[in-house]
Design a protein around this motif. Structure first.
Motif, mmCIF file in Angstrom:
data_model
loop_
_atom_site.group_PDB
_atom_site.id
_atom_site.type_symbol
_atom_site.label_atom_id
_atom_site.label_comp_id
_atom_site.label_asym_id
_atom_site.label_seq_id
_atom_site.Cartn_x
_atom_site.Cartn_y
_atom_site.Cartn_z
ATOM 1 N N UNK A 95 110.020 34.263 36.761
ATOM 2 C CA UNK A 95 111.053 34.847 37.796
ATOM 3 C C UNK A 95 110.774 34.310 39.481
ATOM 4 N N UNK A 96 109.553 35.532 39.490
ATOM 5 C CA UNK A 96 109.453 35.784 41.280
ATOM 6 C C UNK A 96 109.843 34.812 42.223
ATOM 7 N N UNK A 97 110.510 35.059 42.880
ATOM 8 C CA UNK A 97 110.649 34.168 43.898
ATOM 9 C C UNK A 97 109.897 34.228 45.252
ATOM 10 N N UNK A 98 110.117 33.391 46.384
ATOM 11 C CA UNK A 98 108.396 33.148 46.973
ATOM 12 C C UNK A 98 109.032 34.335 48.035
ATOM 13 N N UNK A 99 110.543 35.090 48.894
ATOM 14 C CA UNK A 99 110.668 35.865 49.158
ATOM 15 C C UNK A 99 109.865 37.255 48.370
ATOM 16 N N UNK A 100 110.294 37.265 46.803
ATOM 17 C CA UNK A 100 109.584 38.479 46.305
ATOM 18 C C UNK A 100 108.198 38.557 46.298
ATOM 19 N N UNK A 101 107.426 37.692 46.403
ATOM 20 C CA UNK A 101 105.936 37.676 46.218
ATOM 21 C C UNK A 101 105.706 37.975 47.125
ATOM 22 N N UNK A 102 106.086 37.309 48.899
ATOM 23 C CA UNK A 102 105.913 38.288 49.899
ATOM 24 C C UNK A 102 105.680 39.274 50.266
ATOM 25 N N UNK A 103 106.698 40.387 49.015
ATOM 26 C CA UNK A 103 106.700 41.621 49.307
ATOM 27 C C UNK A 103 105.463 42.662 48.422
ATOM 28 N N UNK A 104 105.387 41.597 47.745
ATOM 29 C CA UNK A 104 104.773 42.191 46.792
ATOM 30 C C UNK A 104 102.609 42.236 47.930
ATOM 31 N N UNK A 105 102.776 40.665 48.347
ATOM 32 C CA UNK A 105 101.924 40.363 49.111
ATOM 33 C C UNK A 105 101.818 41.599 50.236
ATOM 34 N N UNK A 106 102.437 41.814 51.198
ATOM 35 C CA UNK A 106 102.668 42.572 52.038
ATOM 36 C C UNK A 106 102.365 44.100 51.227
ATOM 37 N N UNK A 107 102.965 44.697 49.975
ATOM 38 C CA UNK A 107 102.261 45.868 49.435
ATOM 39 C C UNK A 107 100.863 45.736 49.347
ATOM 40 N N UNK A 108 100.236 44.828 48.643
ATOM 41 C CA UNK A 108 98.860 44.755 48.327
ATOM 42 C C UNK A 108 97.951 44.872 49.068
ATOM 43 N N UNK A 109 98.270 44.568 51.379
ATOM 44 C CA UNK A 109 98.027 44.537 52.766
ATOM 45 C C UNK A 109 97.619 45.822 52.372
ATOM 46 N N UNK A 110 98.721 46.311 52.243
ATOM 47 C CA UNK A 110 98.986 48.095 52.697
ATOM 48 C C UNK A 110 97.764 48.645 51.602
ATOM 49 N N UNK A 111 98.207 48.357 50.307
ATOM 50 C CA UNK A 111 96.466 48.757 49.456
ATOM 51 C C UNK A 111 95.762 48.311 49.456
ATOM 52 N N UNK A 112 95.148 47.511 50.675
ATOM 53 C CA UNK A 112 93.996 46.857 50.543
ATOM 54 C C UNK A 112 93.810 48.413 52.167
ATOM 55 N N UNK A 113 94.263 48.239 53.578
ATOM 56 C CA UNK A 113 94.189 49.082 54.248
ATOM 57 C C UNK A 113 93.378 50.258 54.370
ATOM 58 N N UNK A 114 95.202 50.953 53.234
ATOM 59 C CA UNK A 114 94.253 52.790 52.164
ATOM 60 C C UNK A 114 93.399 52.313 51.594
ATOM 61 N N UNK A 171 90.789 50.257 41.692
ATOM 62 C CA UNK A 171 92.485 49.783 41.321
ATOM 63 C C UNK A 171 92.949 48.332 42.185
ATOM 64 N N UNK A 172 92.054 48.626 44.118
ATOM 65 C CA UNK A 172 93.025 47.501 44.342
ATOM 66 C C UNK A 172 91.797 46.493 44.034
ATOM 67 N N UNK A 173 90.731 46.046 43.459
ATOM 68 C CA UNK A 173 90.969 45.421 43.261
ATOM 69 C C UNK A 173 91.225 44.298 41.778
ATOM 70 N N UNK A 174 91.887 45.257 40.513
ATOM 71 C CA UNK A 174 92.782 45.201 39.533
ATOM 72 C C UNK A 174 93.887 44.403 40.590
ATOM 73 N N UNK A 175 94.600 44.779 41.126
ATOM 74 C CA UNK A 175 95.528 44.248 41.441
ATOM 75 C C UNK A 175 95.577 43.243 42.332
#
Length: 233
Positions: A95-114, A171-175
């Protein structure tokens, strides 16, 4: 429940999650009211909310204390959390929309930085956004609500897990595996990945038990001093 009580709930919950208020710490209504500059009524309401979440316990003649969770109980909570998140991931894959996928990807990038900065505190908050994005993307509000409720209960222990050496990077790799599965719309792969990411077993269980033992061994004075700190410093 008014907005002030909810804000106080969030502030006290954050101190529990970050270890400023340790398991077993007594929460004195008068002390808290003075510290936050409010009356005892909203403090009492906030503590009632936290008791409903299971983060604190209201005990006869002792009042409110930060809840102490046994290792067995904690494992059970993470087992249920893993299944709730697996259900969210299964629905999100469909059910994920493109906008929601983008939100998830942005969160993932913040995880990458941390993770790159080995900042477990920053990762903790980015990790929450990552998981909450999956809850929302399942488009089942009842399931999302239940996941959020349990997430609040396990927050202090998720943070504790992230302080184990190399856990943030793993954890990041699992994400990444979870994100890849959701991008592909592969529900079964997403379910397997997120379940393995959340559930506590094997070495992860041993690490968590060791962390709990360290918390329980902390001197009471440490918790008392923490309880006097001003929120928002």
């Amino acid at each position: 429940m008014n907005r002030l009580s909810e804000s106080l709930r969030e502030a006290i919950e954050e101190e529990v999650a970050t270890g400023k208020l340790l398991p077993g710490t007594h929460l004195d209504e008068i002390e808290l009211a003075q510290r936050f500059g409010v009356s005892r009524t909203p403090i009492r309401e906030a503590l009632s909310l936290l008791a409903g979440e299971g983060l604190i316990e209201i005990r006869p003649r002792r009042g409110a204390v930060v809840a102490q969770v046994t290792p067995q109980r904690l494992v059970e909570m993470f087992e249920v959390m893993a299944e709730l998140e697996a259900m969210c991931a299964r629905l999100a894959a469909r059910r994920m929309t493109e906008a929601e996928l983008l939100t998830l990807e942005e969160a993932h990038e913040r995880c990458r930085t941390a993770a790159a900065g080995r900042d477990s505190d920053a990762y903790f908050y980015a990790n929450e956004v990552f998981h909450q994005a999956i809850y929302s993307a399942g488009h089942n509000s009842f399931l999302s609500d239940q996941a959020h409720v349990l997430q609040r209960k396990v927050r202090p222990y998720r943070r504790l897990q992230l302080r184990v050496r190399n856990r943030v990077q793993r954890s990041f790799e699992e994400h990444q595996t979870i994100l890849d599965a959701l991008r592909e719309g592969d529900a079964e792969k997403a379910v397997t990945a997120i379940r393995g990411h959340v559930v506590v077993q094997g070495e992860r269980f041993a690490d968590l038990v060791a962390g709990l033992a360290q918390l329980e061994a902390a001197p009471p004075a440490t918790a008392s001093r923490a309880a006097l700190e001003t929120v928002g410093k």
